[in-house]
Design an enzyme around this catalytic site. Structure first.
Site, short mmCIF file in Angstrom:
data_model
loop_
_atom_site.label_atom_id
_atom_site.label_comp_id
_atom_site.label_asym_id
_atom_site.label_seq_id
_atom_site.Cartn_x
_atom_site.Cartn_y
_atom_site.Cartn_z
N HIS A 1 0.83 -1.21 0.00
CA HIS A 1 0.00 0.00 0.00
C HIS A 1 0.86 1.26 0.00
CE1 HIS A 1 -3.58 -2.36 1.82
NE2 HIS A 1 -3.66 -2.32 0.52
N CYS B 1 3.34 -1.46 -19.00
CA CYS B 1 2.36 -0.84 -18.10
C CYS B 1 2.67 -1.15 -16.64
CB CYS B 1 0.94 -1.28 -18.44
SG CYS B 1 0.64 -3.04 -18.24
#
Length: 547
Positions: free
Chosen positions: A185, A480
């Site tokens: 995170h 990506c």
């Protein structure tokens, strides 16, 4: 001379300032006899309620959709009846409220770690719930971000979503954590916020409060003891780069005019930043499916895809079909339990069990494409063979979708890139998963973070094979993964034959600027040096001129 400590750079950029550390977790007091079990259960329950409410408020204030979703999920964990039942059992066995909360969270944490993948990554969320609830029981302030009264660099063991989601980027200049990995995170939200960040930095434990340090979020280098004047110079350079004139926006290209398409990674229309990039290189559709007991309807999907496509008329939008399984379990799929889900039914493979889910999604994408003027591209995740690529291409083209591609996330796909390009129109390299599978290193495993460094020459070799296959076939190959957001590495990727780079919006200006300072020949020469390097540090040094 400053001391250099290293971690894994997960959000590019440079910053310098005084270091300040997050408060340590609350320490449990010595156990005491329980004389009133009902009272202890009440105290523990109210503490968990307070934590759930606080996290819900943080979620409501979060402007970033990724942060909001993470905090909402964490709030639900704090309110989970199963957690409360474990607390009651702990009190029943003779534990006081604080010790019962600690034991209950430890029990559920172990279960998450044993489940692996996505669930293991939630263990850090449970640690945060434990720390906040224990503090509430003991009447202590809940752990949080320090406020020294001046801009600073935040040092922590790790950062919980509630800590990261609402950081004031005018005050917090960069993040350095001792734990974490490239998909933690901390990494995800730092990139979204545009904050330089270094994780898995073991040397951070020895950095004292108030020490002047500099952070390079691309190389993972932290210099300790740089001095106030040097720090001020670094901050001036960072501000100049951040505040570049609007005239420096526009298409990506090298110094000699070679085009490099710069695109965004998004989860929904809320993530779009008009004028930032040239389109979308990764539309992660799984965010529409997460935390649901039933699949989103055809109509819901059409609306979600249309919202993105209609916002970008004439622009490329690459939609990735559902990337479920492993670290993204979806309850409605009811996939069988697996001992090693990262090597099991995930990505395109879920259509072997539930073909109707992919069919409905392709139908919805095709309908949204017909209702917009965007250039709609569609790609499948977790493709390993030419047969899989051909099957996906057939299903997409039957619905009128003209630009069909696949992701390169496993070494087998990179090794057979030429064969895949015989079946599809483009390739998109997902460097996070490709690195995980190439080095047999779990993306969630902090101790193996160095193996997931996108500068690993072995990983670059696989990317080079894809770039070469694209040149031979005359078909586009993009990246990506988060490697695309590193300005220095972006020049290497272009030298390897990559034609488009997709990243979080805050990373685009620095990548555009880096490409504009190098010719294509220079990018190709740098790529050759990086491929010849023995390790990531040597590869970086070879490109940055520090060898």
């Amino acid at each position: 001379m400053p001391e250099i400590v290293r971690g894994l750079g997960v959000s590019p950029g440079r910053a310098a300032g005084r270091a300040h550390r997050m408060e340590r977790p609350p320490v449990l007091p010595p156990p005491a006899p329980v004389t009133d079990a009902a009272h202890e259960i009440g105290v523990a329950t109210r503490a968990l309620d307070a934590v759930a409410e606080l996290l819900e408020k943080h979620a409501a204030r979060a402007s970033n959709p990724d942060a909001r979703a993470i905090l909402e999920a964490q709030s639900l964990m704090a309110a989970d009846p199963a957690l409360r039942e474990s607390v009651e059992e702990g009190v029943g066995s003779g534990l006081g409220a604080a010790h019962a909360v600690d034991a209950a969270c430890a029990h559920h944490r172990q279960a998450l770690l044993a489940a692996g993948g996505y669930f293991a990554d939630r263990a850090g969320d449970l640690d945060d719930i434990r720390n906040r609830a224990v503090a509430a029981v003991l009447g202590l302030p809940m752990p949080g971000v320090p406020d020294p009264g001046h801009p600073y660099i935040l040092i922590a063991d790790d950062l919980a979503p509630a800590d990261t989601a609402n950081l004031d980027t005018a005050t917090v200049l960069a993040l350095v954590t001792e734990q974490g990995g490239p998909t933690s995170h901390t990494a995800i939200l730092a990139r979204t916020l545009g904050l330089p960040a270094v994780v898995a930095c073991r040397g951070a434990a020895a950095i004292g409060d108030g020490t002047w340090i500099s952070v390079d979020g691309a190389s993972g280098e932290v210099q300790v003891g740089v001095g106030e004047e040097a720090a001020a110079a670094i901050q001036r350079d960072a501000a100049a780069l951040r505040d570049r004139p609007a005239t420096e926006q526009g298409p990506g290209r090298t110094a000699d005019g070679h085009p490099v398409t710069l695109l965004l990674n998004i989860g929904s229309a809320r993530d779009l930043r008009p004028g930032t990039a040239e389109g979308v290189g990764l539309f992660r559709t799984e965010f529409l499916f997460l935390d649901r007991r039933d699949a989103p309807t055809y109509e819901e999907q059409v609306a979600a895809y249309t919202a993105v496509l209609q916002a970008l008329p004439g622009r490329r939008v690459v939609i990735r079909t559902l990337d479920a399984g492993s670290d993204k379990p979806l309850p409605f799929l009811r996939l069988p339990g697996e001992s090693n889900p990262a090597l099991g039914v995930r990505g395109l493979r879920t259509s072997r069990i539930h073909p109707e889910v992919l069919d409905t999604q392709l139908d919805a994408i095709a309908e949204a494409a017909r209702a917009s003027a965007a250039e709609t591209w569609v790609m499948a995740p977790m493709v390993s063979t030419a047969d899989e690529a051909a099957g996906f291409a057939r299903r997409a083209r039957e619905r009128g979708l003209r630009h069909v591609g696949v992701m390169i996330e496993v070494p087998a796909a990179a090794l057979h890139a030429r064969r895949l390009l015989a079946e599809v129109d483009f390739l998109s390299v997902g460097t996070n998963d490709l690195g995980q599978y190439a080095f047999a290193a779990d993306r969630q495993h902090g101790e193996l973070a160095d193996l997931l460094d996108p500068w690993q020459p072995g990983l670059l070799r696989l990317i080079a094979m894809c770039g070469e296959a694209g040149r031979e076939a005359g078909k586009p190959v993009g990246v990506c993964g988060e490697a695309a957001a590193d300005p220095l590495l972006a020049t290497v990727l272009v030298g390897l034959g990559i034609g488009s780079l997709s990243m979080a919006a805050p990373s685009v200006p620095a990548v555009r600027e880096a490409l504009g300072r190098h010719s294509l020949d220079e990018c190709e020469a740098g790529a050759r040096r990086a491929l010849e390097a023995e390790n990531p540090a040597e590869a970086r040094a070879a490109i940055s001129g520090r060898r």
